[in-house]
Design a protein around this motif. Structure first.
Motif, PDB file in Angstrom:
ATOM      1  N   GLU A 185     -14.259   2.963  29.539  1.00 36.93           N
ATOM      2  CA  GLU A 185     -14.465   1.795  30.451  1.00 36.93           C
ATOM      3  C   GLU A 185     -14.836   0.660  29.456  1.00 36.93           C
ATOM      4  OE1 GLU A 185     -13.749   1.568  33.629  1.00 36.93           O
ATOM      5  OE2 GLU A 185     -13.059   3.770  33.468  1.00 36.93           O
ATOM      6  N   ALA A 186     -15.614   0.746  28.564  1.00 41.40           N
ATOM      7  CA  ALA A 186     -16.174  -0.197  27.629  1.00 41.40           C
ATOM      8  C   ALA A 186     -14.917  -1.075  26.855  1.00 41.40           C
ATOM      9  CB  ALA A 186     -17.074   0.289  26.664  1.00 41.40           C
ATOM     10  N   LEU A 187     -13.831   0.094  26.476  1.00 42.95           N
ATOM     11  CA  LEU A 187     -12.807  -0.843  25.977  1.00 42.95           C
ATOM     12  C   LEU A 187     -12.031  -1.593  26.869  1.00 42.95           C
ATOM     13  CD1 LEU A 187     -11.049  -0.683  23.565  1.00 42.95           C
ATOM     14  CD2 LEU A 187     -10.015   1.206  23.972  1.00 42.95           C
ATOM     15  N   LEU A 188     -11.831  -1.090  28.086  1.00 40.92           N
ATOM     16  CA  LEU A 188     -11.098  -2.000  29.207  1.00 40.92           C
ATOM     17  C   LEU A 188     -12.036  -3.348  29.404  1.00 40.92           C
ATOM     18  CD1 LEU A 188      -8.885  -2.094  31.201  1.00 40.92           C
ATOM     19  CD2 LEU A 188     -10.425  -0.790  32.856  1.00 40.92           C
ATOM     20  N   ARG A 189     -13.025  -3.065  29.441  1.00 36.50           N
ATOM     21  CA  ARG A 189     -14.043  -4.389  29.628  1.00 36.50           C
ATOM     22  C   ARG A 189     -13.730  -5.256  28.540  1.00 36.50           C
ATOM     23  NH1 ARG A 189     -18.015  -0.876  31.573  1.00 36.50           N
ATOM     24  NH2 ARG A 189     -18.972  -0.755  29.456  1.00 36.50           N
ATOM     25  N   ASP A 190     -14.092  -4.812  27.283  1.00 39.08           N
ATOM     26  CA  ASP A 190     -13.747  -5.779  26.124  1.00 39.08           C
ATOM     27  C   ASP A 190     -12.200  -6.500  26.269  1.00 39.08           C
ATOM     28  OD1 ASP A 190     -16.160  -4.974  25.131  1.00 39.08           O
ATOM     29  OD2 ASP A 190     -15.521  -3.518  23.743  1.00 39.08           O
ATOM     30  N   GLU A 191     -11.228  -5.598  26.590  1.00 40.36           N
ATOM     31  CA  GLU A 191      -9.953  -6.060  26.845  1.00 40.36           C
ATOM     32  C   GLU A 191      -9.840  -7.349  27.913  1.00 40.36           C
ATOM     33  OE1 GLU A 191      -7.178  -5.803  24.711  1.00 40.36           O
ATOM     34  OE2 GLU A 191      -8.344  -4.558  23.630  1.00 40.36           O
TER      35      GLU A 191
END
Length: 302
Positions: free
Chosen positions: A161-167
């Motif tokens: 989820e954090a990786l998706l938010r960063d993108e």
């Protein structure tokens, strides 16, 4: 009534509703020459404006389906109010394009998040293509098991989820990048009352008359017609909308009073065979009121 704009001898339409109406109701295809707002760096799919063939304009004009206008470029400088309105319009258009791009990019990132996570894992483990190949060739099975355990441990450390938010945050940052809007300069704003009706002068020559009568006759028979320059012909004729059908005929307009060289006949015949289309020669009858057609077929001998 549809409004078409005459600019430097060519006729355009910028209105999407007019473009759709011309195509669906009147079988007028034209040629899109603009880039798509969300895909500006490709030329496979084009957008507005659409430029019309002179034969298409004449046909529409005869049937009183369109009005032709032009805009004269003013010699005076635009007022501050016009400049401000122009800037606001350009900024609005730009931001709409940004929103379209952001939505498309968001959809792409969301659909590819699994691949992004997998790439992140492999990067953390140093499992690039070359290293993975060397690893498979040189490492023992015991080391493979140890590597597998480390792989599972690193997997737990990746927050999907954090990786998706960063993108997605990278996409949101586009709002701050508004320098393109600020660099636009306003020159003139065109109003409807500035439109000047113009007279359409086509056809004029005998060649143009032959082209137009051929176009009109084929159109009245229910075909879709486009320009045939890319095949060395005058027109391409389709049995239905070009989006759904391939062209069946290559139409070449020829003067019945002029002899067509044998080499040209051979070239046209071979062209039709190579592109799998029937070459059709069109000409006018002696009284100039009827369009006559003659098809060509290439028979190779060995």
């Amino acid at each position: 009534m549809i409004t078409l704009t005459l600019i430097n001898g060519k006729v355009y339409t910028w209105n999407a509703d007019d473009w759709q109406k011309l195509r669906e109701e009147y079988r007028i295809v034209g040629a899109l020459i603009g880039c798509l707002a969300h895909l500006p760096r490709q030329d496979s799919f084009l957008g507005l404006p659409m430029v019309l063939l002179p034969e298409e304009v004449t046909l529409l004009h005869e049937q009183k389906l369109v009005r032709l206008v032009s805009y004269s470029f003013p010699s005076y400088a635009s007022s501050n109010a016009v400049r401000q309105k122009f800037q606001e319009y350009r900024k609005t258009m730009y931001m709409q394009q940004v929103e379209c791009f952001k939505e498309e990019r968001k959809r792409q990132v969301t659909s590819m998040i699994d691949h992004i996570v997998e790439g992140k894992r492999r990067k953390l483990l140093g499992l690039g293509h070359k290293r993975k190949k060397a690893h498979n060739e040189n490492e023992s099975s015991v080391q493979d098991q140890s590597q597998s355990k480390n792989y599972e441990m690193d997997t737990d450390h990746i927050d999907r989820e954090a990786l998706l938010r960063d993108e997605l945050d990278k996409i949101k940052c586009m709002d701050e990048n508004s320098t393109l809007v600020q660099t636009f300069t306003a020159s003139v704003w065109l109003y409807e009352e500035d439109a000047t009706p113009v007279e359409w002068q086509y056809p004029v020559t005998s060649t143009e008359t032959l082209r137009y009568k051929t176009f009109k006759d084929l159109w009245e028979k229910g075909y879709y017609i486009t320009g045939g320059q890319k095949f060395g012909a005058d027109f391409l004729v389709y049995p239905g909308d070009p989006i759904k059908f391939h062209a069946q005929f290559l139409v070449v307009c020829t003067d019945s009073n002029e002899a067509l060289p044998a080499t040209d006949l051979v070239a046209l015949g071979r062209l039709g065979t190579s592109v799998r289309k029937t070459v059709v020669l069109s000409s006018l009858s002696d009284d100039g009121n009827t369009v006559l057609y003659q098809s060509l077929k290439w028979n190779a001998t060995f």
